[in-house]
Design a protein around this motif. Structure first.
Motif, PDB file in Angstrom:
ATOM      1  N   GLY A 109       0.763  -1.244   0.000  1.00 21.93           N
ATOM      2  CA  GLY A 109       0.000   0.000   0.000  1.00 21.93           C
ATOM      3  C   GLY A 109       0.790   1.288   0.000  1.00 21.93           C
ATOM      4  O   GLY A 109       0.198   2.367  -0.139  1.00 21.93           O
ATOM      5  N   TRP A 110       2.129   1.223   0.110  1.00 19.74           N
ATOM      6  CA  TRP A 110       2.886   2.459   0.281  1.00 19.74           C
ATOM      7  C   TRP A 110       2.726   3.412  -0.909  1.00 19.74           C
ATOM      8  O   TRP A 110       2.606   4.623  -0.716  1.00 19.74           O
ATOM      9  CB  TRP A 110       4.375   2.154   0.509  1.00 19.74           C
ATOM     10  N   ALA A 111       2.701   2.872  -2.121  1.00 23.83           N
ATOM     11  CA  ALA A 111       2.633   3.733  -3.308  1.00 23.83           C
ATOM     12  C   ALA A 111       1.287   4.446  -3.391  1.00 23.83           C
ATOM     13  O   ALA A 111       1.225   5.654  -3.654  1.00 23.83           O
ATOM     14  CB  ALA A 111       2.889   2.918  -4.572  1.00 23.83           C
ATOM     15  N   ALA A 112       0.199   3.694  -3.190  1.00 28.86           N
ATOM     16  CA  ALA A 112      -1.133   4.300  -3.223  1.00 28.86           C
ATOM     17  C   ALA A 112      -1.278   5.335  -2.113  1.00 28.86           C
ATOM     18  O   ALA A 112      -1.854   6.408  -2.319  1.00 28.86           O
ATOM     19  CB  ALA A 112      -2.202   3.220  -3.097  1.00 28.86           C
ATOM     20  N   LEU A 113      -0.759   5.028  -0.921  1.00 29.76           N
ATOM     21  CA  LEU A 113      -0.823   5.976   0.184  1.00 29.76           C
ATOM     22  C   LEU A 113       0.001   7.227  -0.123  1.00 29.76           C
ATOM     23  O   LEU A 113      -0.391   8.346   0.225  1.00 29.76           O
ATOM     24  CB  LEU A 113      -0.317   5.319   1.472  1.00 29.76           C
ATOM     25  N   LEU A 114       1.148   7.033  -0.783  1.00 28.72           N
ATOM     26  CA  LEU A 114       1.975   8.181  -1.147  1.00 28.72           C
ATOM     27  C   LEU A 114       1.257   9.083  -2.139  1.00 28.72           C
ATOM     28  O   LEU A 114       1.246  10.311  -1.978  1.00 28.72           O
ATOM     29  CB  LEU A 114       3.295   7.699  -1.750  1.00 28.72           C
ATOM     30  N   VAL A 115       0.633   8.499  -3.158  1.00 28.49           N
ATOM     31  CA  VAL A 115      -0.084   9.306  -4.142  1.00 28.49           C
ATOM     32  C   VAL A 115      -1.274  10.011  -3.494  1.00 28.49           C
ATOM     33  O   VAL A 115      -1.575  11.165  -3.813  1.00 28.49           O
ATOM     34  CB  VAL A 115      -0.540   8.434  -5.325  1.00 28.49           C
ATOM     35  N   PRO A 119       6.297   0.216  -8.697  1.00 27.45           N
ATOM     36  CA  PRO A 119       7.530   0.475  -9.459  1.00 27.45           C
ATOM     37  C   PRO A 119       7.493   1.789 -10.228  1.00 27.45           C
ATOM     38  O   PRO A 119       8.519   2.469 -10.347  1.00 27.45           O
ATOM     39  CB  PRO A 119       7.604  -0.729 -10.419  1.00 27.45           C
ATOM     40  N   VAL A 120       6.324   2.149 -10.750  1.00 27.12           N
ATOM     41  CA  VAL A 120       6.194   3.412 -11.476  1.00 27.12           C
ATOM     42  C   VAL A 120       6.402   4.588 -10.523  1.00 27.12           C
ATOM     43  O   VAL A 120       7.107   5.551 -10.843  1.00 27.12           O
ATOM     44  CB  VAL A 120       4.821   3.506 -12.158  1.00 27.12           C
ATOM     45  N   VAL A 121       5.788   4.536  -9.353  1.00 26.96           N
ATOM     46  CA  VAL A 121       5.929   5.607  -8.362  1.00 26.96           C
ATOM     47  C   VAL A 121       7.389   5.742  -7.930  1.00 26.96           C
ATOM     48  O   VAL A 121       7.918   6.854  -7.820  1.00 26.96           O
ATOM     49  CB  VAL A 121       5.025   5.336  -7.145  1.00 26.96           C
ATOM     50  N   ALA A 122       8.040   4.607  -7.688  1.00 25.34           N
ATOM     51  CA  ALA A 122       9.448   4.634  -7.282  1.00 25.34           C
ATOM     52  C   ALA A 122      10.322   5.215  -8.379  1.00 25.34           C
ATOM     53  O   ALA A 122      11.216   6.035  -8.114  1.00 25.34           O
ATOM     54  CB  ALA A 122       9.913   3.219  -6.931  1.00 25.34           C
ATOM     55  N   GLN A 123      10.073   4.824  -9.625  1.00 25.17           N
ATOM     56  CA  GLN A 123      10.895   5.301 -10.734  1.00 25.17           C
ATOM     57  C   GLN A 123      10.680   6.783 -11.003  1.00 25.17           C
ATOM     58  O   GLN A 123      11.631   7.513 -11.293  1.00 25.17           O
ATOM     59  CB  GLN A 123      10.603   4.505 -12.002  1.00 25.17           C
ATOM     60  N   LEU A 124       9.446   7.247 -10.888  1.00 23.93           N
ATOM     61  CA  LEU A 124       9.145   8.640 -11.203  1.00 23.93           C
ATOM     62  C   LEU A 124       9.601   9.597 -10.114  1.00 23.93           C
ATOM     63  O   LEU A 124      10.220  10.628 -10.401  1.00 23.93           O
ATOM     64  CB  LEU A 124       7.642   8.805 -11.442  1.00 23.93           C
ATOM     65  N   PHE A 125       9.317   9.247  -8.833  1.00 23.56           N
ATOM     66  CA  PHE A 125       9.528  10.207  -7.751  1.00 23.56           C
ATOM     67  C   PHE A 125      10.807  10.006  -6.948  1.00 23.56           C
ATOM     68  O   PHE A 125      11.209  10.904  -6.197  1.00 23.56           O
ATOM     69  CB  PHE A 125       8.332  10.185  -6.799  1.00 23.56           C
TER      70      PHE A 125
END
Length: 297
Positions: A127-133, A270-276
């Motif tokens: 859930g970390w990516a969704a929570l980050l967005v 992976p998309v969130v990690a790569q972009l941000f």
């Protein structure tokens, strides 16, 4: 009210109020964790150290239509439309601050801390990516990208560039960063942010949405599955009750919030990690980042 069903989570014998998602989510936004400085230090340390670890392997399932669109846009052998941040230092700094706040939020939810550590880790990984967005939307963090052209397979062969599948393990992270992120994925993130800002979601609504994202019973390997299912239901119920109380004249708002929530499924970690994070950290293992921030390991 949600109860522990057939599992042995810590704090199960605690008071009824302390295990309530309504109590937990509303309170957690106001609490300040005593180890916030430690989390910030951990993130700062990871941002400034060189790592060649691969990006996190966790991912969330995207709707079939989006997957088909992504395949059409990004899986051909010709040039591909991709994007990179226009101001990576500024945007990545903002995203890092949101990640620290997100981890603090999760750590201050009492019913989450009652779960076994294994379940905590599984939920954070998923859930970390969704929570980050969601946090980016809450803090109104906008970002701009510029389009870049990804070389075709023939161009890669002729110029000696690494294959895209091997970019994350290359000894030259700058090449991987230059490839950017598929524009379809960037558009999915921007569409979600725009949806949230158009709805003018309140702080309490964001809190309930975060609870619904955090307590995800669809993740494999959970020990307290039934309890987590009940917490997800209670998050939705609390959100619905709040909307009915505050927006009585708007009968479609709850449905619109659920639609916004479903849009997060199109955004993969992976998309969130790569972009941000990749533009300033390089090929980073987000699981390592999360472990160091959440458990101090």
């Amino acid at each position: 009210m949600a109860t522990l069903e057939g599992c042995h989570c810590r704090g199960a014998a605690g008071g009824r109020n302390n295990s309530s998602i309504l109590y937990s989510i509303l309170k957690s936004d106001k609490l300040v964790s005593s180890d916030e400085h430690q989390q910030q230090h951990a993130l700062h340390h990871l941002v400034h150290k060189t790592t060649t670890s691969s990006t996190s392997t966790s991912s969330s399932s995207a709707p079939t239509a989006l997957l088909e669109l992504r395949q059409q846009a990004c899986s051909c052998n010709s040039t591909r439309r991709r994007g990179i941040l226009r101001a990576p230092q500024v945007t990545c700094k903002a995203a890092s601050a949101v990640l620290v706040k997100t981890i603090r939020f999760v750590k201050n939810v009492p019913c989450f801390r009652e779960l076994p550590e294994d379940d905590q880790l599984v939920l954070v990984r998923s859930g970390w990516a969704a929570l980050l967005v969601l946090g980016l939307a809450h803090d109104r963090v906008d970002f701009e990208t510029t389009e870049t052209v990804e070389p075709s397979m023939l161009q890669r062969i002729l110029t000696g560039l690494p294959d895209r599948q091997n970019e994350v393990t290359t000894a030259e992270p700058s090449r991987a960063v230059a490839a950017g992120v598929c524009l379809v994925d960037i558009q999915a993130i921007k569409a979600f942010l725009k949806k949230c800002w158009t709805l003018d979601i309140s702080t309490k609504e964001y809190a309930y949405l975060k609870g619904a994202v955090l307590f995800n019973p669809d993740v494999e390997g959970l020990r307290c599955l039934h309890y987590i299912q009940s917490l997800r239901r209670e998050s939705h119920q609390a959100l619905n009750e709040h909307v009915k109380l505050i927006h009585r004249e708007n009968s479609t708002r709850f449905a619109k919030l659920l639609i916004a929530l479903s849009m997060l499924r199109a955004i993969s970690p992976p998309v969130v990690a790569q972009l941000f994070f990749k533009p300033v950290i390089g090929a980073v293992n987000m699981e390592e980042v999360l472990l160091e921030m959440f458990y101090g390991k």
